[in-house]
Design an enzyme around this catalytic site. Structure first.
Site, PDB file in Angstrom:
ATOM      1  N   LYS A 295      -9.864   7.201  38.045  1.00 31.52           N
ATOM      2  CA  LYS A 295      -9.523   8.261  39.013  1.00 31.52           C
ATOM      3  C   LYS A 295      -8.432   7.841  39.982  1.00 31.52           C
ATOM      4  O   LYS A 295      -7.695   8.670  40.486  1.00 31.52           O
ATOM      5  CB  LYS A 295     -10.782   8.669  39.785  1.00 31.52           C
ATOM      6  CG  LYS A 295     -11.286   7.572  40.704  1.00 31.52           C
ATOM      7  CD  LYS A 295     -12.602   7.908  41.383  1.00 31.52           C
ATOM      8  CE  LYS A 295     -12.957   6.795  42.338  1.00 31.52           C
ATOM      9  NZ  LYS A 295     -14.327   6.815  42.797  1.00 31.52           N
TER      10      LYS A 295
ATOM     11  N   ARG B 149     -24.027   7.919  50.986  1.00 31.34           N
ATOM     12  CA  ARG B 149     -23.199   8.947  50.356  1.00 31.34           C
ATOM     13  C   ARG B 149     -24.153   9.679  49.410  1.00 31.34           C
ATOM     14  O   ARG B 149     -25.197  10.123  49.864  1.00 31.34           O
ATOM     15  CB  ARG B 149     -21.975   8.349  49.666  1.00 31.34           C
ATOM     16  CG  ARG B 149     -20.877   9.413  49.451  1.00 31.34           C
ATOM     17  CD  ARG B 149     -19.582   8.862  48.867  1.00 31.34           C
ATOM     18  NE  ARG B 149     -19.738   8.550  47.440  1.00 31.34           N
ATOM     19  CZ  ARG B 149     -18.762   8.043  46.682  1.00 31.34           C
ATOM     20  NH1 ARG B 149     -17.572   7.797  47.218  1.00 31.34           N
ATOM     21  NH2 ARG B 149     -18.955   7.789  45.400  1.00 31.34           N
TER      22      ARG B 149
HETATM   23  C1  PLP Z   1     -14.749   5.535  42.551  1.00 32.73           C
HETATM   24  C2  PLP Z   1     -16.092   5.251  42.094  1.00 32.73           C
HETATM   25  C3  PLP Z   1     -16.358   4.028  41.470  1.00 32.73           C
HETATM   26  C4  PLP Z   1     -15.328   2.941  41.270  1.00 32.73           C
HETATM   27  O1  PLP Z   1     -14.970   2.336  42.469  1.00 32.73           O
HETATM   28  P1  PLP Z   1     -14.052   1.026  42.519  1.00 32.73           P
HETATM   29  O2  PLP Z   1     -14.228   0.516  43.885  1.00 32.73           O
HETATM   30  O3  PLP Z   1     -12.646   1.494  42.260  1.00 32.73           O
HETATM   31  O4  PLP Z   1     -14.510   0.089  41.478  1.00 32.73           O
HETATM   32  C5  PLP Z   1     -17.654   3.814  41.013  1.00 32.73           C
HETATM   33  N1  PLP Z   1     -18.615   4.741  41.186  1.00 32.73           N
HETATM   34  C6  PLP Z   1     -18.386   5.929  41.793  1.00 32.73           C
HETATM   35  C7  PLP Z   1     -19.519   6.882  41.962  1.00 32.73           C
HETATM   36  C8  PLP Z   1     -17.122   6.212  42.276  1.00 32.73           C
HETATM   37  O5  PLP Z   1     -16.901   7.389  42.870  1.00 32.73           O
END
Ligand code: PLP
Length: 376
Positions: free
Chosen positions: A37, A132
């Protein structure tokens, strides 16, 4: 002729990073969902991650999952943001797995699956204190798990948690141990093993590297730690294998070079973004202006000039101002200056239509079938 600014993405470096994280995790029986993402679902990044052995292509956005499925229908996809009701058809069409934290969403997903004659796997989220997404009450999570297990087309793949995003809570033996404990209670109630116990994101890698990851955690969702690898060495003081930190490079063109005072001349009022800045008078400095700005990268303090003698002094929407008195190179108008980037600028640069993208050291040919995309 190249039009600047451009973002260079080194696909081989991303592949090597992903490969190392996947191999390290495999030793602890942990599968890695490659999180794409942060680069707007870029297919060259997705290809690097999946070729390296990530088990799922993951994103918070269904649009990106659709792109993945069009490009390679064999890729397994994971939706990271708990779904909106308004996108449930896309979720069912393009996600093999989705995170969920509401019973109402499970129910709505089941209805959409019936309508589309499809199925989906869910990972129920436990909130272990970061505040969250996820069930904060264990009883409610158990109830949701039993409900999910009772559905026909929605199936319960497992549980997961997210830490270090809102509340900045650190993944520990204690909170991830709690996740495993909850998983085992659910397994007792449903009479089978869960497929997935998903122990977080990049910020959970330190536990893995130090050998403290609770045993039954078998899945992590990793983006930053593969893409940039800035956070773990800098914030956590942890080295994961030896990963590249320069898979992404921002290049911008110099449009002015002049000696100017370091303190603005006249009455200081407010800048383009409503702030009243303060300036230190350091005399006359040699400065360059680059044709790139906040519209492209949003945060100038998260760019790192590759030339160690260059320092960023500020930016506006379309201009980046740097001092070059100590620069290694003698910059002239028309020259190109390069920057390493952190996650924030990467996110924005990748979604900005005015920033060109160049894939360096490609590991394969990327082609997306536009017609197939429209028909999916
Ligand atoms: C963005 C996201 C991740 C990945 O996060 P990083 O810090 O880039 O590894 C994992 N789980 C969820 C739910 C996320 O939204």
């Amino acid at each position: 002729m190249m039009t600047y600014p451009i973002l260079k993405i080194n696909q081989t470096k991303l592949y090597e990073n992903a490969k190392k994280v996947v191999a390290l995790s495999a030793q602890a029986n942990i599968a890695i969902a490659g999180v794409i993402k942060g680069v707007n679902g870029d297919l060259s990044v997705a290809e690097a991650f999946m070729t390296a052995g990530c088990t799922q292509a993951a994103s918070s956005r269904t649009e990106q999952l659709k792109t993945f499925k069009t490009y390679n229908p064999n890729w397994t996809t994971l939706l990271l943001r708990i779904p909106m009701f308004s996108e449930l058809e896309s979720v069912v069409n393009y996600a093999d797995y989705t995170l969920v934290s509401e019973k109402a969403t499970l129910q709505a997903l089941e209805a959409v699956c019936i309508k589309l004659k499809k199925s989906i796997k869910v990972i129920l989220m436990a909130d272990l204190g970061d505040l969250r997404e996820g069930y904060f009450e264990e009883g409610e999570l158990l109830e949701a798990a039993i409900y999910a297990e009772s559905l026909e087309r929605v199936s319960l793949a497992g549980i997961g948690t997210n830490l270090g995003c809102y509340g900045a809570i650190k993944p520990t033996v204690s909170n991830l141990g709690k996740l495993v404990e909850i998983a085992e209670v659910i397994e007792g109630k449903i009479g089978r093993q869960l497929e997935i116990i998903s122990g977080g994101a990049t910020s959970s890698l330190p536990l893995l590297v130090t050998g403290h990851m609770p045993k039954r955690v078998n899945h992590l969702r990793v983006g930053e730690g593969i893409l940039l690898n800035m956070d773990l060495p800098e914030i956590w003081g942890v080295q994961v294998a030896d990963l590249h930190q320069d898979a992404f490079t921002l290049e911008a063109q110099v449009i002015e070079v002049k000696d100017k005072p370091s303190h603005p001349v006249g009455e200081i009022f407010i800048d383009a973004f409503g702030h009243t800045p303060e300036y230190e008078d350091r005399g006359i400095r040699r400065r360059a202006i680059l044709g790139v700005g906040k519209q492209d990268f949003v945060m100038d303090d998260k760019l790192v000039p590759k030339d160690p003698g260059v320092s960023i002094i500020g930016s506006s929407s379309d201009h980046l101002i740097v001092e070059i008195n100590e620069s290694v190179k003698d910059y002239q108008v028309g020259d190109i200056m390069a920057f390493n980037i952190y996650y924030g600028p990467m996110l924005h640069l990748c979604t900005c239509p005015w920033v060109g993208k160049v894939i360096e050291e490609p590991i394969c040919n990327l082609a997306i079938d536009e017609q197939k995309y429209q028909s999916l």
